[in-house]
Design a protein around this motif. Structure first.
Motif, PDB file in Angstrom:
ATOM      1  N   THR A  88       0.699  -1.232   0.115  1.00  0.00           N
ATOM      2  CA  THR A  88       0.109  -0.002  -0.089  1.00  0.00           C
ATOM      3  C   THR A  88       0.961   1.294  -0.012  1.00  0.00           C
ATOM      4  O   THR A  88       2.045   1.321   0.548  1.00  0.00           O
ATOM      5  CB  THR A  88      -0.910  -0.075   1.273  1.00  0.00           C
ATOM      6  OG1 THR A  88      -0.198  -0.199   2.271  1.00  0.00           O
ATOM      7  CG2 THR A  88      -1.857  -1.070   1.259  1.00  0.00           C
ATOM      8  N   VAL A  89       0.415   2.349  -0.445  1.00  0.00           N
ATOM      9  CA  VAL A  89       1.133   3.515  -0.964  1.00  0.00           C
ATOM     10  C   VAL A  89       0.702   4.643   0.060  1.00  0.00           C
ATOM     11  O   VAL A  89      -0.497   4.687   0.523  1.00  0.00           O
ATOM     12  CB  VAL A  89       0.813   3.955  -2.437  1.00  0.00           C
ATOM     13  CG1 VAL A  89       1.065   5.332  -2.577  1.00  0.00           C
ATOM     14  CG2 VAL A  89       1.671   3.080  -3.289  1.00  0.00           C
ATOM     15  N   GLU A  90       1.587   5.345   0.421  1.00  0.00           N
ATOM     16  CA  GLU A  90       1.483   6.522   1.157  1.00  0.00           C
ATOM     17  C   GLU A  90       2.244   7.458   0.558  1.00  0.00           C
ATOM     18  O   GLU A  90       3.122   7.456  -0.015  1.00  0.00           O
ATOM     19  CB  GLU A  90       1.795   6.406   2.837  1.00  0.00           C
ATOM     20  CG  GLU A  90       1.182   5.517   3.571  1.00  0.00           C
ATOM     21  CD  GLU A  90       1.757   5.795   4.951  1.00  0.00           C
ATOM     22  OE1 GLU A  90       2.021   6.826   5.354  1.00  0.00           O
ATOM     23  OE2 GLU A  90       1.808   4.632   5.629  1.00  0.00           O
ATOM     24  N   LEU A  91       1.229   8.660   0.279  1.00  0.00           N
ATOM     25  CA  LEU A  91       1.903   9.872  -0.662  1.00  0.00           C
ATOM     26  C   LEU A  91       2.358  10.926   0.410  1.00  0.00           C
ATOM     27  O   LEU A  91       1.750  11.414   1.150  1.00  0.00           O
ATOM     28  CB  LEU A  91       1.030  10.272  -1.679  1.00  0.00           C
ATOM     29  CG  LEU A  91       0.421   9.292  -2.425  1.00  0.00           C
ATOM     30  CD1 LEU A  91      -0.743   9.994  -3.373  1.00  0.00           C
ATOM     31  CD2 LEU A  91       1.397   8.754  -3.276  1.00  0.00           C
ATOM     32  N   ASP A  92       3.757  11.341   0.222  1.00  0.00           N
ATOM     33  CA  ASP A  92       4.239  12.475   0.960  1.00  0.00           C
ATOM     34  C   ASP A  92       4.514  13.430  -0.045  1.00  0.00           C
ATOM     35  O   ASP A  92       5.729  13.522  -0.686  1.00  0.00           O
ATOM     36  CB  ASP A  92       5.373  11.918   1.786  1.00  0.00           C
ATOM     37  CG  ASP A  92       6.201  12.766   2.625  1.00  0.00           C
ATOM     38  OD1 ASP A  92       5.686  13.912   2.946  1.00  0.00           O
ATOM     39  OD2 ASP A  92       7.629  12.521   2.937  1.00  0.00           O
ATOM     40  N   VAL A  93       4.100  14.692   0.089  1.00  0.00           N
ATOM     41  CA  VAL A  93       4.451  15.870  -0.883  1.00  0.00           C
ATOM     42  C   VAL A  93       5.630  16.704  -0.147  1.00  0.00           C
ATOM     43  O   VAL A  93       5.351  16.852   0.891  1.00  0.00           O
ATOM     44  CB  VAL A  93       3.076  16.761  -1.049  1.00  0.00           C
ATOM     45  CG1 VAL A  93       3.578  17.800  -2.012  1.00  0.00           C
ATOM     46  CG2 VAL A  93       2.121  15.908  -1.822  1.00  0.00           C
ATOM     47  N   VAL A  94       6.821  16.813  -0.819  1.00  0.00           N
ATOM     48  CA  VAL A  94       7.682  17.722  -0.279  1.00  0.00           C
ATOM     49  C   VAL A  94       8.212  18.620  -1.007  1.00  0.00           C
ATOM     50  O   VAL A  94       7.974  18.670  -2.230  1.00  0.00           O
ATOM     51  CB  VAL A  94       9.029  16.577  -0.062  1.00  0.00           C
ATOM     52  CG1 VAL A  94       8.514  15.490   1.051  1.00  0.00           C
ATOM     53  CG2 VAL A  94       9.557  16.045  -1.280  1.00  0.00           C
TER      54      VAL A  94
END
Length: 165
Positions: A88-94
């Motif tokens: 499963t994916v978690e999206l982390d905008v940086v």
């Protein structure tokens, strides 16, 4: 699959070799419901796979809608070594360029001058990126020495049963 089973697969020597490679193929479900598979650079943190992408990447809408992915990392020799991972994916905008992106693209054969130019171009193009962090929920190593595809294992068991009869 239990976490200790996933860890056992991912810590095998062939798995560690595959997790040190540059490119994997990531499969996900696109907005139109059809499957997509893309080659993409990655890095292994020891417990998660990290890929980085642009903030405007079309795959992000798909991953927000359905965070399930399948990854394949393999070799191009015979017999192939294949690591299959579901997660499963978690999206982390940086803001800026993630260190993982610079590291995963650092294995390509570039002169120091080319590397400096490449990094300057990347920094001028992206004001930020998205870290796509995959947590494995299932893993299988197929090395054709100690492990085989399940269908081949089934055929071998059937053959052995016929020979014993």
């Amino acid at each position: 699959m239990q976490q200790h089973e996933i860890t056992e697969v991912l810590e095998r020597p062939y798995s560690r070799e595959l997790l040190a490679r540059d490119i994997l193929r990531m499969a996900y479900v696109a907005p139109d419901g059809t499957p997509r598979t893309i080659p993409i650079a990655f890095t292994w943190t020891g417990s998660q796979v990290v890929v980085c992408t642009t903030k405007n990447s079309p795959k992000l809408a798909s991953l927000r809608r359905n965070p399930a992915v399948a990854l394949t990392i393999d070799t191009e020799v015979h017999p192939p070594k294949i690591l299959l991972v579901r997660g499963t994916v978690e999206l982390d905008v940086v803001d800026g360029i993630p260190e993982e992106y610079l590291r995963m693209n650092g294995t390509y054969d570039m002169s120091e001058e080319q590397r400096v130019a490449w990094e300057a171009e990347v920094r001028s193009l992206y004001d930020g990126m998205v870290r796509v962090v995959v947590t494995p929920t299932w893993a299988k190593l197929i090395d054709f020495e100690t492990t085989l595809p399940s269908a081949v294992e089934e055929l071998m068991a059937q053959r052995a049963a016929r020979r014993e009869a």
